[in-house]
Design an enzyme around this catalytic site. Structure first.
Site, short mmCIF file in Angstrom:
data_model
loop_
_atom_site.label_atom_id
_atom_site.label_comp_id
_atom_site.label_asym_id
_atom_site.label_seq_id
_atom_site.Cartn_x
_atom_site.Cartn_y
_atom_site.Cartn_z
N HIS A 1 0.89 -1.29 0.03
CA HIS A 1 0.00 0.07 0.03
C HIS A 1 0.82 1.24 -0.02
O HIS A 1 0.56 2.24 -0.64
CB HIS A 1 -1.10 0.02 1.16
CG HIS A 1 -1.96 1.14 0.90
ND1 HIS A 1 -2.83 1.11 0.21
CD2 HIS A 1 -2.00 2.34 1.65
CE1 HIS A 1 -3.63 2.30 0.04
NE2 HIS A 1 -2.89 3.09 0.92
N ASP B 1 0.37 4.32 -2.59
CA ASP B 1 0.57 5.71 -2.15
C ASP B 1 1.42 6.53 -2.81
O ASP B 1 1.32 7.64 -3.42
CB ASP B 1 0.58 5.80 -0.93
CG ASP B 1 -0.64 5.65 0.12
OD1 ASP B 1 -1.75 5.61 -0.53
OD2 ASP B 1 -0.49 5.69 1.20
N HIS C 1 3.10 10.95 2.61
CA HIS C 1 2.51 11.90 1.81
C HIS C 1 3.39 13.25 1.69
O HIS C 1 3.74 13.88 0.91
CB HIS C 1 1.17 12.18 2.01
CG HIS C 1 0.19 10.89 1.95
ND1 HIS C 1 0.12 10.01 0.75
CD2 HIS C 1 -0.60 10.42 2.88
CE1 HIS C 1 -0.42 9.28 1.23
NE2 HIS C 1 -1.06 9.27 2.28
ZN LIG Z 1 -3.22 5.32 0.74
#
Ligand SMILES: [Zn+2]
Length: 307
Positions: free
Chosen positions: A241, A245, A268
């Site tokens: 994952h 992302d 992020h």
């Molecule tokens: Zn995610």
């Protein structure tokens, strides 16, 4: 020629936002060459277009948010990941609320939507950002260390390592490498779901977050185990994952990268810092096109087309 791509027809989805819990409708529309990916807030009194770019990222806590003026769209990374994985360049995304629907917590539903609408080759060459020099961002030391790096590579590959001190995560792979040219994005990466710990959920909810989250759109862990009845979709779903992302976060730059990305405990915020670092360093990249498919990296001519 490696051509730009959009959808053949429009397609729609309805879901809830992971953090807002709000119902939201998405309409994915074909767009002309060189449009890029544009989110359009159609619920506002006057619709506002928010073109995706590294500079449009306004918030990176828990998810990637883009903004233009007061108009925002949260949690764009899973849809962006599907676009990166299938090589979609141009798309208008009509959205009726502030957050992209979480759907099943992975990029698989977006892959399915995009594939169902069909992919159209356009009459303009895809423009790639080829990384020419290593660029790195780094933060913290010892147990707090995290970093992310881009290096020159003829293609696009990612390697990611996480370090979660949790029995259910340590029992699985915490490092994975994925090469987009393998053509395995839909099978090997897109189905990896986001994950969360029950001990964090209460605090997040008190702060108005994770209101739409649950066992049907996330892997949920208590202090020792995975709570989802069906278990994991991949043995190393957690770190996969993070690759999913990162692909979404990096595609926010607006063009496909030709680079090797590697990261340790990045997220992020750091992924966006890495894009900004690349763009701010003169001579660290160039824009290239491929007039002949045979000159393109292995597998790139077929990306997302072989379903
Ligand atoms: Zn995610």
């Amino acid at each position: 020629m490696i051509a730009q791509r959009t959808l053949k027809t429009l397609t729609k989805a309805v879901g809830v936002g992971l953090h807002s819990g709000q119902r939201v409708e998405l309409t994915l529309r074909p767009a002309p060459a060189d449009t890029g990916i544009v989110f359009r807030r159609v619920d506002l009194p006057e619709p506002v277009d928010i073109p995706v770019s590294a500079a449009a990222v306004s918030d990176t806590r828990l998810a990637s948010t883009i903004a233009r003026g007061n108009a925002k769209v949260h949690t764009i990374e899973h849809l962006m990941s599907a676009c990166a994985g299938l090589g979609i360049d141009n798309l208008i995304v009509d959205i009726t609320a502030e957050e992209v629907p979480i759907l099943d917590g992975s990029a698989a539903s977006f892959v399915y939507l995009l594939q169902s609408a069909g992919i159209e080759l356009q009459k303009a060459p895809r423009r790639f950002i080829r990384v020419l020099k290593p660029v790195e961002v780094r933060e913290g030391e010892g147990r707090k260390l995290k970093w992310a790096r881009l290096e020159p590579y003829q293609g696009f590959k990612l390697s990611f390592e996480i370090e979660f001190d949790h029995p259910a995560v340590t029992a699985t792979g915490q490092a994975v490498e994925f090469d987009l040219g393998s053509g395995q994005y839909a099978r090997e990466i897109a189905r990896a779901r986001t994950f969360g710990f029950t001990r964090d959920v209460e605090m997040m909810r008190a702060n108005g977050l994770a209101l739409g989250g649950g066992l049907d759109n996330a892997i949920v862990l208590d202090d020792v185990k995975v709570l989802n009845a069906d278990g994991l979709r991949y043995q190393d779903e957690f770190v996969k994952h993070k690759i999913l992302d990162a692909m979404g976060d990096l595609y926010i730059i607006g063009k496909p990268l030709l680079a090797a990305y590697s990261a340790f405990r990045s997220g992020h915020a750091m992924n966006n810092q890495l894009l900004r670092a690349l763009l701010s360093q003169p001579g660290s990249y160039e824009i290239v096109t491929f007039e002949q498919d045979s000159r393109a990296p292995q597998g790139f001519a077929e990306l997302g087309m072989a379903w």
